[in-house]
Enzyme design. Structure first.
Site, PDB file in Angstrom:
ATOM      1  N   CYS A   1     -23.411 -23.359  73.937  1.00 26.18           N
ATOM      2  CA  CYS A   1     -22.780 -23.405  75.254  1.00 26.18           C
ATOM      3  C   CYS A   1     -21.645 -24.425  75.297  1.00 26.18           C
ATOM      4  O   CYS A   1     -20.747 -24.325  76.134  1.00 26.18           O
ATOM      5  CB  CYS A   1     -23.817 -23.735  76.329  1.00 26.18           C
ATOM      6  SG  CYS A   1     -24.635 -25.324  76.116  1.00 26.18           S
TER       7      CYS A   1
ATOM      8  N   SER B   1     -21.974 -34.479  71.114  1.00 21.82           N
ATOM      9  CA  SER B   1     -22.568 -33.650  72.158  1.00 21.82           C
ATOM     10  C   SER B   1     -22.246 -34.181  73.548  1.00 21.82           C
ATOM     11  O   SER B   1     -21.941 -35.362  73.725  1.00 21.82           O
ATOM     12  CB  SER B   1     -24.086 -33.595  71.986  1.00 21.82           C
ATOM     13  OG  SER B   1     -24.438 -33.012  70.747  1.00 21.82           O
TER      14      SER B   1
ATOM     15  N   GLN C   1     -29.874 -25.851  66.525  1.00 18.79           N
ATOM     16  CA  GLN C   1     -28.861 -24.797  66.633  1.00 18.79           C
ATOM     17  C   GLN C   1     -28.054 -24.680  65.340  1.00 18.79           C
ATOM     18  O   GLN C   1     -27.707 -23.573  64.914  1.00 18.79           O
ATOM     19  CB  GLN C   1     -27.942 -25.094  67.821  1.00 18.79           C
ATOM     20  CG  GLN C   1     -28.644 -24.984  69.163  1.00 18.79           C
ATOM     21  CD  GLN C   1     -27.803 -25.515  70.312  1.00 18.79           C
ATOM     22  OE1 GLN C   1     -27.026 -26.451  70.133  1.00 18.79           O
ATOM     23  NE2 GLN C   1     -27.966 -24.937  71.488  1.00 18.79           N
TER      24      GLN C   1
ATOM     25  N   GLY D   1     -34.222 -16.447  82.026  1.00 25.14           N
ATOM     26  CA  GLY D   1     -34.248 -16.639  80.581  1.00 25.14           C
ATOM     27  C   GLY D   1     -35.575 -17.252  80.184  1.00 25.14           C
ATOM     28  O   GLY D   1     -36.364 -17.688  81.035  1.00 25.14           O
ATOM     29  N   ALA D   2     -35.834 -17.297  78.877  1.00 26.39           N
ATOM     30  CA  ALA D   2     -37.089 -17.870  78.400  1.00 26.39           C
ATOM     31  C   ALA D   2     -36.886 -18.605  77.084  1.00 26.39           C
ATOM     32  O   ALA D   2     -37.823 -18.766  76.304  1.00 26.39           O
ATOM     33  CB  ALA D   2     -38.153 -16.771  78.228  1.00 26.39           C
TER      34      ALA D   2
ATOM     35  N   MET E   1     -33.738 -23.927  76.173  1.00 30.64           N
ATOM     36  CA  MET E   1     -33.153 -24.685  77.276  1.00 30.64           C
ATOM     37  C   MET E   1     -33.912 -24.451  78.571  1.00 30.64           C
ATOM     38  O   MET E   1     -34.175 -25.387  79.338  1.00 30.64           O
ATOM     39  CB  MET E   1     -31.678 -24.319  77.444  1.00 30.64           C
ATOM     40  CG  MET E   1     -30.990 -25.071  78.588  1.00 30.64           C
ATOM     41  SD  MET E   1     -31.105 -26.871  78.433  1.00 30.64           S
ATOM     42  CE  MET E   1     -29.913 -27.145  77.122  1.00 30.64           C
TER      43      MET E   1
END
EC number: 1.2.1.70
Length: 424
Positions: free
Chosen positions: A56, A114, A125, A194-195, A198
């Site tokens: 993202c 970050s 990631q 979402g699951a 995050m």
């Protein structure tokens, strides 16, 4: 081979551009193969390597290539793959060669680059991205070594510094922002769309505030139910949100959808059904899950990942000493890696010398065997063998010295005695 990193992140590009350059998870393997082919058009050796990291907050192409101007080649690949205007994209890209690319990789893995300084999610990631690149045939000697070392550096930074201390996660920041709208989260109904990792992290933070209810909406109902069960919540299908959105006060979304899931019309109907009671929304997805136009509605407070930047920087002063220590560790490891890269550059030369030496040895050995077969005395054969080896090994350096002129001859005259100074 030249190492490089080309990309953009939350500091160089707005979310509107980042979502246009983002790679969907099911695109990554194809994109890695396309990147290798893109470089190989200009590098006939076909040894190019490529990996792509897309989150993202960033999209980055890592590569190792012998093509001319590989940084420019990589930047044009990103624009071409996503059908973007290169002139529009270029001002937002960082293009990092060699040791700068290595330093950047180590900083990203360590959480120094970050939005949430010191966060650990990025390391997972990166590992996922490298696994995908490896399965797509994108990794070779250089990138494999680069990322394996980046994992070691990240571990060293996290274990020897306090870089992660006092950090404020995106999930915690979302809770803080929601508390500006609703005094008591315990009286609000919270919806998670979402699951993934995050959403799971956000659900953990919001559950600690004991909201009135927790609901998880996901394409796969079974996965949504599994997450909702952990927080004594319920699960619904994404398709059901059209008629249920008005029931929720707080909405947190983070999916891998390439298109928005929550449109302006859907939210307008929900606000009308709520009689204009405020709704708080956080869109953590890139590309975005919620249409940007929703932010214009008077009774909706919509935040994107970029909007959370100020909140997550809280306490940064307390981490400056740890940052300096982490940067020092990274710099040392960068130098070590570049030494390895330099060593790799002379491997072909060493291999060539070994092959030439072996050819000379075999030729003289065969000559010695023929002399022995003719009945020559062994001492004479050994003498001829040693003189033959010496003459052939010295022929090349002597010829180079004779052909050289001026400064080149002076350098050879100084260097050759060092190369041929044997042990006594």
């Amino acid at each position: 081979m030249q190492l490089l990193a080309v990309g953009l992140n939350h500091t160089t590009a707005p979310v509107a551009l980042r979502e246009r350059l983002a790679f969907a998870p099911d695109q990554l393997g194809t994109a890695v193969r396309a990147a290798r082919n893109w470089f190989q058009r200009l590098d006939t050796r076909g040894s190019d390597e490529a990996a792509i990291l897309s989150t993202c907050n960033r999209t980055e192409l890592y590569a190792a290539s012998a093509a001319d101007n590989p940084l420019d080649v990589g930047a044009h690949f990103l624009a071409d793959f996503h059908k973007l205007n290169y002139g529009e994209l270029r001002p937002h890209l960082y293009m990092l060669p060699q040791h700068e690319a290595v330093r950047h990789t180590f900083r990203v893995a360590s959480g120094l680059d970050s939005m949430v300084l010191g966060e650990t999610q990025i390391l997972g990631q990166i590992k996922d991205a490298i696994r995908t690149a490896d399965e797509a045939g994108g990794l070779g000697t250089y990138l494999h070594q680069l990322f394996q070392r980046s994992f070691s550096v990240a571990k060293e930074v996290r274990s020897t510094t306090e870089i992660g201390a006092h950090s404020v996660s995106m999930a915690a920041a979302a809770v803080r922002l929601s508390q500006r709208i609703f005094d008591k989260i315990s009286q609000q109904n919270v919806l998670f769309i979402g699951a993934g990792e995050m959403i799971e992290l956000c659900a953990t933070h919001f559950a600690a505030q004991t909201p009135k209810s927790i609901t998880v909406a996901n394409r796969t109902l079974e996965r949504g139910e599994a997450l909702a069960h952990r927080f004594n919540g319920q699960a619904v299908r994404l398709a059901d949100l059209q008629n249920q959105l008005h029931q929720y006060d707080i909405l947190i979304s983070s999916t891998a959808s390439s298109l928005p899931l929550i449109g302006l019309g859907m939210v307008e109907r929900a606000i009308k059904a709520r009689r204009h009671k405020p709704m708080f929304m956080v869109d953590l997805a890139v590309p975005r899950d919620i249409e940007p136009e929703v932010a214009r509605l008077n009774d909706v407070f919509l935040y994107t990942v970029d909007d959370l930047a100020d909140v997550v920087q809280t306490g940064i002063e307390n981490r400056q000493a740890a940052v300096a220590q982490a940067e020092a560790i990274i710099e040392t490891r960068v130098q070590s890696f570049m030494h390895w890269v330099d060593d790799r550059a002379v491997v072909p030369v060493i291999q060539g010398l070994q092959e030439n030496g072996e050819a000379i040895r075999l030729a003289e050995l065969e000559r010695a065997r023929k002399l022995l077969a003719r009945g020559e005395h062994i001492d004479a054969v050994l003498e001829a063998l040693s003189k033959g080896l010496t003459a052939k090994f010295m022929h090349g350096p002597q010829q180079a010295l004779h052909r050289a002129q001026g400064e080149d001859r002076a350098q050879l005259a100084e260097l050759l005695p060092q190369l041929f100074r044997g042990r006594r």
